[in-house]
Design an enzyme around this catalytic site. Structure first.
Site, PDB file in Angstrom:
ATOM      1  N   ASP A 215       0.184  -7.289 -21.477  1.00  0.00           N
ATOM      2  CA  ASP A 215      -0.231  -6.077 -20.764  1.00  0.00           C
ATOM      3  C   ASP A 215       1.006  -5.503 -20.093  1.00  0.00           C
ATOM      4  O   ASP A 215       1.608  -6.161 -19.233  1.00  0.00           O
ATOM      5  CB  ASP A 215      -1.294  -6.402 -19.705  1.00  0.00           C
ATOM      6  CG  ASP A 215      -2.586  -6.926 -20.324  1.00  0.00           C
ATOM      7  OD1 ASP A 215      -2.804  -6.671 -21.528  1.00  0.00           O
ATOM      8  OD2 ASP A 215      -3.369  -7.583 -19.619  1.00  0.00           O
TER       9      ASP A 215
ATOM     10  N   ASP B  46     -15.556  -6.261 -24.001  1.00  0.00           N
ATOM     11  CA  ASP B  46     -15.316  -6.897 -22.706  1.00  0.00           C
ATOM     12  C   ASP B  46     -16.604  -7.579 -22.270  1.00  0.00           C
ATOM     13  O   ASP B  46     -17.661  -6.937 -22.195  1.00  0.00           O
ATOM     14  CB  ASP B  46     -14.909  -5.859 -21.654  1.00  0.00           C
ATOM     15  CG  ASP B  46     -13.507  -5.329 -21.903  1.00  0.00           C
ATOM     16  OD1 ASP B  46     -12.738  -6.011 -22.604  1.00  0.00           O
ATOM     17  OD2 ASP B  46     -13.182  -4.239 -21.415  1.00  0.00           O
TER      18      ASP B  46
END
Length: 258
Positions: A130, A11
Site C-alpha cells: 500500500d 472486503d
C-alpha cells in the site's frame, strides 16, 4: 503468452462483505460465499478476500468463509488481512486458500516473507504493498509504504521495498495506490509500472478503477500482470465478462469463457 487475470476483490469484516454487492442473483448481498459463487460463475480468473476485521477473535469466522468458498468455487482464492504468523498462513491454506497476502507483517519483518516462502512455496505468498505518492510537483516520482489502512507512514520507499520482498521470496505483489483507492480515477500507473519494471514477479494493479479503460491501462501502461477491482463489479456497472471482452478488444491476452 500468459493471460492477463481479472480479479474481483471482496472486503470482509466479521464474516460479511463490507462494500455492497449488487448481483441480482444474490439472495444475501452481505454473504461473501454467495458473492464468490457469483464471481466464479461470471468467469473471474481469481478472487481476493481481504479481511478488514480488527479483532483476532474473528479469524475463525474468516476461516469458515474461506472453507465454504473453496468448497463452492473453482477459481483460485487469495486471502489477506491480519496475517501475522506462519500458523496464520497454514490455517488459511488448509481452509482452502490458494494464496495468502501479507502486508504489515512483511513491512515489520521482511524475513517473515522468506520464512513463509521457504515453508509453503513462493507461488502462494503475495505481498500487499500500500503506497502513497510523497514526491512534490517537479520532483522525481517517489512513493512511500503505508500500513494500517494507509494511516501509518513507514518511511520505506515502495520500489526498494518491492525489490526487498521479491528477493526474500514473494511470488507476487499486490500494489495498491492509497491516493487512488476509491477515487475511481484510474490506477496510479506510474507506481504500478515502476514496481512492475523493478521486479521479476507478477504485479497486480489495485486502487482506483472507475471504468473498463482503466483495466486496459493497468496492463498496457502499468505493465501489471493482473488487474484487481471492486466497486465497478460490486455495483453492477460492468461484469467480469464485459471487462475481459473490453481488454481482449484492446489487444490484451485474456482467458475468455466459451
Amino acid at each position: 503468452m500468459l493471460k492477463t487475470r481479472v480479479i474481483p476483490c471482496l472486503d470482509v469484516k466479521d464474516g460479511r462483505v463490507v462494500k455492497g454487492v449488487q448481483f441480482l442473483a444474490l439472495r444475501d448481498a452481505g454473504d461473501p460465499v454467495e458473492a464468490a459463487k457469483a464471481y466464479d460463475a461470471a468467469g473471474a480468473d481469481e478472487l481476493c478476500f481481504l479481511d478488514i476485521t480488527a479483532s483476532h477473535e474473528a479469524r475463525g469466522i474468516l476461516l469458515d468463509v474461506v472453507q465454504r468458498t473453496a468448497e463452492a468455487c473453482f477459481m483460485p482464492l487469495t486471502v489477506g488481512g491480519g496475517v501475522r504468523s506462519v500458523e496464520d498462513i497454514r490455517a488459511l491454506l488448509l481452509a482452502g486458500a490458494d494464496k495468502v497476502s501479507i502486508n504489515t507483517a512483511a513491512v515489520n519483518n521482511p524475513d517473515f516473507v522468506a520464512e513463509a516462502a521457504e515453508k509453503f512455496g513462493n507461488q502462494c505468498i503475495v505481498v500487499a504493498i500500500d503506497a502513497k505518492r510523497v514526491s512534490g510537483p517537479g520532483e522525481a516520482p517517489r512513493w512511500e509504504i503505508f500500513t494500517h489502512g494507509g494511516r501509518r507512514a513507514t518511511g520505506l520507499d515502495a520500489i526498494t521495498f518491492a525489490r526487498t520482498v521479491t528477493a526474500r521470496g514473494a511470488g507476487e505483489l499486490l500494489v495498491t495506490s492509497m491516493d487512488r483507492d476509491g477515487m475511481r480515477s484510474g490506477y496510479d500507473l506510474g507506481l504500478t509500472r515502476a514496481i512492475a519494471d523493478a521486479v521479476s514477479v507478477p504485479v497486480i494493479a489495485s486502487g482506483g478503477v472507475g471504468g473498463l479503460d482503466d483495466l486496459v491501462a493497468g496492463v498496457a501502461e502499468g505493465h501489471a500482470s493482473a488487474v484487481l477491482a471492486a466497486s465497478i463489479f460490486h455495483f453492477g456497472e460492468a461484469t467480469v465478462a464485459q471487462a475481459k471482452a473490453h481488454m481482449a478488444a484492446a489487444g490484451l491476452a485474456m482467458r475468455l469463457d466459451p
